[in-house]
Design an enzyme around this catalytic site. Structure first.
Site, PDB file in Angstrom:
ATOM      1  N   CYS A   2     -10.287  31.170  17.505  1.00 15.98           N
ATOM      2  CA  CYS A   2      -8.920  31.202  17.971  1.00 15.98           C
ATOM      3  C   CYS A   2      -8.112  32.231  17.200  1.00 15.98           C
ATOM      4  O   CYS A   2      -8.641  33.023  16.434  1.00 15.98           O
ATOM      5  CB  CYS A   2      -8.288  29.818  17.798  1.00 15.98           C
ATOM      6  N   LEU A  51      -9.622  29.575  21.907  1.00 11.51           N
ATOM      7  CA  LEU A  51     -10.844  29.831  22.663  1.00 11.51           C
ATOM      8  C   LEU A  51     -11.704  28.593  22.474  1.00 11.51           C
ATOM      9  O   LEU A  51     -12.231  28.343  21.383  1.00 11.51           O
ATOM     10  CB  LEU A  51     -11.554  31.083  22.128  1.00 11.51           C
ATOM     11  N   ILE A  53     -14.547  26.064  22.164  1.00 12.49           N
ATOM     12  CA  ILE A  53     -15.982  26.117  21.892  1.00 12.49           C
ATOM     13  C   ILE A  53     -16.551  24.712  21.679  1.00 12.49           C
ATOM     14  O   ILE A  53     -17.568  24.342  22.243  1.00 12.49           O
ATOM     15  CB  ILE A  53     -16.278  26.983  20.648  1.00 12.49           C
ATOM     16  N   GLY A  78     -12.026  29.485  13.575  1.00 14.34           N
ATOM     17  CA  GLY A  78     -13.399  29.543  13.076  1.00 14.34           C
ATOM     18  C   GLY A  78     -14.227  28.356  13.506  1.00 14.34           C
ATOM     19  O   GLY A  78     -13.900  27.656  14.470  1.00 14.34           O
ATOM     20  N   ASP A 101     -14.219  19.803  15.006  1.00  8.36           N
ATOM     21  CA  ASP A 101     -14.341  20.112  13.584  1.00  8.36           C
ATOM     22  C   ASP A 101     -12.970  20.269  12.946  1.00  8.36           C
ATOM     23  O   ASP A 101     -12.813  20.102  11.728  1.00  8.36           O
ATOM     24  CB  ASP A 101     -15.193  21.372  13.360  1.00  8.36           C
ATOM     25  N   GLY A 363     -27.138  39.651  13.769  1.00 11.82           N
ATOM     26  CA  GLY A 363     -27.874  39.833  12.516  1.00 11.82           C
ATOM     27  C   GLY A 363     -27.041  40.378  11.383  1.00 11.82           C
ATOM     28  O   GLY A 363     -27.599  40.844  10.383  1.00 11.82           O
TER      29      GLY A 363
END
Length: 639
Positions: A2, A51, A53, A78, A101, A363
């Site tokens: 976000c 956003l 998730i 996050g 979370d 990665g």
């Protein structure tokens, strides 16, 4: 994933205005297109763009602990990957009303305040308002994945996920910081805690900050990467431990309530991540690669092999249009001048990936952890050769290499750079390999009046300070530590955060799991660079999983042919922009020196590709944010 913005009244008599807060927050809509929310009282205001998730229905913010006393309100950007384990412990003492979370983080903060940061596994920037004590708490994750900026003006404290939100406040009048510009020209990005603007700061990674009615405290560190403790086991033990940690980190980053995939380059790092994902996923992993017509810079062909090996659902995207046309839009998203050319392909791969998924693993972090950059190879060999090979001989060799046919090739260009950079002091070699404009070149570039605003050119000093801060004994460990404190959070992670979030895509990086990073720091440097092999210990571990062709492939990076562009495609546009009378009138740069850089490069006498890219990006950024004569929607080819 976000974006948030907020303000705090430090004067005690100027309550936050909803209209101003909404205007600040709206600039972050690309970071959070799914939902918005606001909290205001007489002292503080928090704005949020989401956003979605995790817990799509119940994770909206700002979130208060209303199931208890309602004292704390949080905005959080996050993911906390170990939130399920933390929740199981908290459930005996707290009431939960969501599955997010965010609520776990809020209750953990209730109990432990800033000490809660030690228990978090994840990437985050957060702000928590304590209504009772009228205190604000800000914090960032250990490695600096998620951004957080702040400033103080006219009795107000402002903070946000991006600088553009701060610039929307009517009390902010942006002014360029000369030291920040100087460091940008050296390092391709402005290092923390500075920003290009005077008075606007970036909270460093692994730091927290308290703000109350008495004022703004000093950032405090809660974690530090330790290179002094060394691993006592065998290389085989280390390889097993690396794979175990990476497997755990990857599995935790696959938790999502929305479609998920991965960037795949054909290199070791993304190959290992995809291998771990394929093992954990009951369905084929979605993988994404971007291709370019310049085969030397395209990773499409090499990415096909791991895609076949792990039976992924693979997609390639060919960038056919003039990629640089999007430069004004991309630089608008960065808020500051940013001169890493790989920002272009990173933006396009994120844009195309977002059409299929909302979360993508990558990665990032493998090179810093295990010694993957060619620069490290150059540094290591400078330690060996500088004791035996006269520096003048190496510099003579660089001049000879420039006369060879095909001197534009990436391999030969790097050999020339290494020969020119060689120095008895490895930190000087590293600095020369890394920097765009060295101190002498910057002195020549600046106009006299602008140069007088700089006490001294501090880039070399900044670089060595980061290296020495680690307390590591081996010089190469000090260089790795400097990259963890500087290059990684200030450039690479900024690049990926902006490239992804400008397209409303969340990216996750298993190699940046702090437990894996801590273990890698304990390994001897001789296990990372061995002879002419980079990432030796990781290659040994990956040999159990990846095809030999991937392991033996030389590192190419995610680059673009800027040196060629400035001799053909971008030549006329760049000359027109950099030599425009408006640019000269700003009194930053010596117009004749800029003209000479352009001429030397176009005639092939010297390669100033990265230096010209830095000047071009600064010029476009200046027209966007300072002059305001450009709009993000403008195409470079029409300017």
């Amino acid at each position: 994933m976000c974006g948030f913005a907020g303000l705090l009244d430090l004067s005690g008599h100027r309550p936050p205005q909803r209209e101003v807060l909404k205007k600040m927050t709206f600039t972050l809509v690309h970071r959070g297109p799914d939902n918005e929310g606001y909290y205001l009282d007489q002292h503080a205001g928090l704005g949020f763009r989401r956003l979605a998730i995790i817990d799509l229905a119940g994770g909206n913010q700002p979130m208060a602990n209303d199931s208890e006393d309602g004292r704390y309100v949080i905005v959080f950007n996050g993911e906390i990957y170990n939130f399920s384990e933390l929740r199981r412990d908290l459930e005996s003492r707290h009431r939960f009303s969501t599955k997010s979370d965010t609520e776990v983080l809020l209750h953990l903060f209730e109990e432990k305040k800033e000490k809660c940061l030690q228990e978090l596994v994840g990437m985050f920037a957060l702000a928590i308002w304590d209504k009772k004590d009228r205190r604000l708490f800000l914090a960032r994750d250990r490695l600096g994945k998620k951004p957080l900026y702040y400033t103080q003006t006219n009795g107000r404290f402002l903070f946000a996920s991006e600088i553009k939100a701060l610039l929307e406040h009517p009390d902010i009048h942006p002014e360029i910081d000369p030291r920040a510009l100087d460091l940008y020209l050296a390092f391709q990005a402005v290092p923390s805690p500075l920003t290009i603007y005077k008075g606007i700061k970036r909270l460093p990674p692994a730091n927290f900050l308290w703000i109350d009615q008495k004022g703004v405290g000093e950032p405090q560190s809660y974690w530090r990467l330790d290179f002094t403790r060394k691993f006592n086991g065998s290389p085989q033990d280390a390889q097993a431990r690396i794979l175990e940690l990476l497997k755990t980190a990857t599995a935790q980053r696959m938790i999502s309530d929305v479609p998920l995939g991965a960037f795949l380059s054909g290199g070791i790092d993304s190959g290992l991540v995809v291998a771990m994902m394929a093992e954990a996923s009951p369905t084929p992993v979605k993988t994404f690669t971007i291709a370019f017509n310049e085969k030397e810079f395209s990773e499409a062909e090499t990415a096909r092999q791991p895609a076949r090996c792990f039976a992924t659902e693979h997609q390639e995207f060919l960038v056919q249009a003039n990629m640089t046309d999007a430069l004004p839009k991309i630089l608008w998203h960065y808020d500051q001048p940013f001169a890493d050319p790989s920002a272009l392909p990173s933006y396009f791969v994120a844009k195309e990936t977002r059409r299929a998924v909302t979360v993508a693993l990558n990665g990032d972090g493998g090179d810093e952890a295990f010694g993957g950059y060619l620069r490290y190879l150059g540094d290591y060999w400078s330690l060996q050769l500088s004791r035996q090979l006269p520096i003048a001989t190496a510099h003579w060799g660089a001049r000879a290499l420039r006369r060879l046919p095909g001197s534009d090739s990436r391999t030969l260009q790097y050999a020339i750079r290494l020969a020119e950079a060689l120095h008895p002091n490895v930190f000087e070699t590293n600095f020369r390999l890394f920097c765009y404009f060295n101190p002498d070149q910057r002195r020549e570039l600046y106009q006299t009046a602008w140069m007088s605003q700089l006490d001294h050119l501090a880039a070399r000093e900044h670089s060595e300070t980061l290296a020495r801060r680690s307390a590591a004994e081996h010089p190469m460990d000090q260089i790795l530590a400097a990259d963890y404190h500087g290059y990684l959070p200030d450039c690479l992670l900024v690049k990926m955060d902006i490239a992804s979030m400008s397209n409303s895509l969340e990216t996750r990086s298993p190699f940046l799991d702090h437990r894996l990073v801590e273990f890698a720091a304990c390994l001897p440097f001789e296990w990372k660079v061995k002879g002419l092999t980079t990432k030796w210990i990781l290659r040994q571990a990956a040999a159990k999983i990846l095809p030999k062709e991937i392991l033996s492939r030389r590192k190419t990076g995610f680059g673009v042919p800027v040196h060629r562009w400035f001799r053909c495609d971008l030549k006329n546009q760049t000359e027109r922009l950099l030599l425009d009378p408006k640019a000269a009138s700003r009194r930053y740069f010596n117009n004749e020196r800029v003209r000479r850089l352009l001429l030397e490069h176009s005639e092939g006498r010297k390669n100033h590709g990265y230096r010209l890219w830095a000047l071009l990006c600064f010029e476009i950024w200046h027209r966007l944010y300072i002059d305001k004569t450009l709009k993000p929607s403008d195409c470079l080819s029409t300017i």
